[in-house]
Design an enzyme around this catalytic site. Structure first.
Site, PDB file in Angstrom:
ATOM      1  N   HIS A 193       1.609   4.464  -2.929  1.00 22.18           N
ATOM      2  CA  HIS A 193       1.730   5.925  -2.882  1.00 22.18           C
ATOM      3  C   HIS A 193       2.976   6.396  -3.629  1.00 22.18           C
ATOM      4  O   HIS A 193       2.963   7.445  -4.279  1.00 22.18           O
ATOM      5  CB  HIS A 193       1.798   6.398  -1.430  1.00 22.18           C
ATOM      6  CG  HIS A 193       0.491   6.299  -0.696  1.00 22.18           C
ATOM      7  ND1 HIS A 193      -0.681   6.821  -1.193  1.00 22.18           N
ATOM      8  CD2 HIS A 193       0.177   5.742   0.498  1.00 22.18           C
ATOM      9  CE1 HIS A 193      -1.665   6.604  -0.333  1.00 22.18           C
ATOM     10  NE2 HIS A 193      -1.171   5.928   0.692  1.00 22.18           N
ATOM     11  N   HIS A 223       0.829  -1.212   0.000  1.00 24.74           N
ATOM     12  CA  HIS A 223       0.000   0.000   0.000  1.00 24.74           C
ATOM     13  C   HIS A 223       0.858   1.255   0.000  1.00 24.74           C
ATOM     14  O   HIS A 223       0.606   2.198  -0.768  1.00 24.74           O
ATOM     15  CB  HIS A 223      -0.910  -0.006   1.227  1.00 24.74           C
ATOM     16  CG  HIS A 223      -1.733   1.249   1.370  1.00 24.74           C
ATOM     17  ND1 HIS A 223      -2.968   1.395   0.777  1.00 24.74           N
ATOM     18  CD2 HIS A 223      -1.483   2.418   2.023  1.00 24.74           C
ATOM     19  CE1 HIS A 223      -3.449   2.598   1.060  1.00 24.74           C
ATOM     20  NE2 HIS A 223      -2.563   3.231   1.814  1.00 24.74           N
ATOM     21  N   GLU A 224       1.887   1.281   0.846  1.00 22.41           N
ATOM     22  CA  GLU A 224       2.756   2.451   0.913  1.00 22.41           C
ATOM     23  C   GLU A 224       3.544   2.625  -0.383  1.00 22.41           C
ATOM     24  O   GLU A 224       3.768   3.750  -0.834  1.00 22.41           O
ATOM     25  CB  GLU A 224       3.708   2.357   2.111  1.00 22.41           C
ATOM     26  CG  GLU A 224       3.013   2.314   3.462  1.00 22.41           C
ATOM     27  CD  GLU A 224       1.972   3.407   3.657  1.00 22.41           C
ATOM     28  OE1 GLU A 224       2.139   4.508   3.088  1.00 22.41           O
ATOM     29  OE2 GLU A 224       0.990   3.175   4.383  1.00 22.41           O
TER      30      GLU A 224
END
Length: 226
Positions: free
Chosen positions: A102, A98-99
């Protein structure tokens, strides 16, 4: 609104975020005990996805705390909490991916991410000062001051709303990357998605509370001018 209605309203404002946080912690705890078939740590997952997307310059660092994971667009660093940095669980893989999602958004100049970044100064100011300006306006019967506070609060609320597509998109990218890189198998997709969905609930809860508070003050302002 009567006293009973106010009590219910404020109770909901407290319960919704607490419930969302509890859901995240329980889901994380459950899936941090389930190891992925690839046996990769969160740091390895992040590095693999970054490299697969040509983001060799983005670094990965370990950070203290629990669920303190984040991507720093200024320094181009994915920071993972110790448990996820070293852990080989589904939770660690999901959060690391998920990170990195980004980081990919940043590299592709994803519109909502750029918009959210532009809102940061106004959102920070609104979050820290709006409520005091509004209360001061009501106390001294200065409706222009109340309106100014509402405008500042609206900037903070807009930031919360723009955060939603940013986070949902990062989670969608995470699932795609985890599957296409072979980090998780088909039978692991459903459980990994539960981790990402639980985390998204915290942003939804925060946005709901922020919108509800903004509407409440807008209605109070309108009523005071009638």
């Amino acid at each position: 609104m009567g006293l009973g209605t106010y009590l219910i309203y404020f109770a909901l404002l407290l319960i919704i975020p607490i419930w969302a946080q509890s859901r995240v912690k329980n889901t994380y705890k459950k899936y941090s005990k389930k190891v992925t078939s690839s046996f990769m740590s969160g740091a390895q997952v992040a590095r693999k996805i970054l490299d697969e997307n040509g983001l060799y310059d983005v670094q990965i660092e370990e950070t203290r705390g629990m669920l303190t994971d984040h991507y720093d667009p200024r320094k181009k660093v994915v920071r993972l909490s110790s448990g996820n940095f070293h852990g080989q669980s589904m939770a660690a893989a999901a959060i690391a991916a998920h990170e990195v999602g980004h980081a990919i958004q940043d590299a592709e100049e994803y519109a909502f991410l750029k918009f959210r970044s532009a809102l940061v100064p106004a959102a920070n100011f609104g979050s820290n000062t709006a409520i005091f300006i509004i209360i001061g306006g009501f106390l001294f019967n200065q409706m222009n001051l109340v309106l100014l506070g509402i405008i500042f609060m609206a900037a903070a609320v807009l930031f919360q709303l723009v955060t939603l597509p940013v986070e949902f998109n990062a989670s969608s990218r995470a699932m795609t990357q985890l599957v296409t890189t072979g980090i998780i198998q088909n039978n692991e997709e459903r459980e990994t998605k539960k981790v990402l969905d639980a985390a998204a609930l915290t942003y939804v809860a925060a946005a709901l509370v922020a919108v509800a508070e903004l509407i409440r003050f807008v209605l109070m302002y309108v009523a005071s001018n009638e």
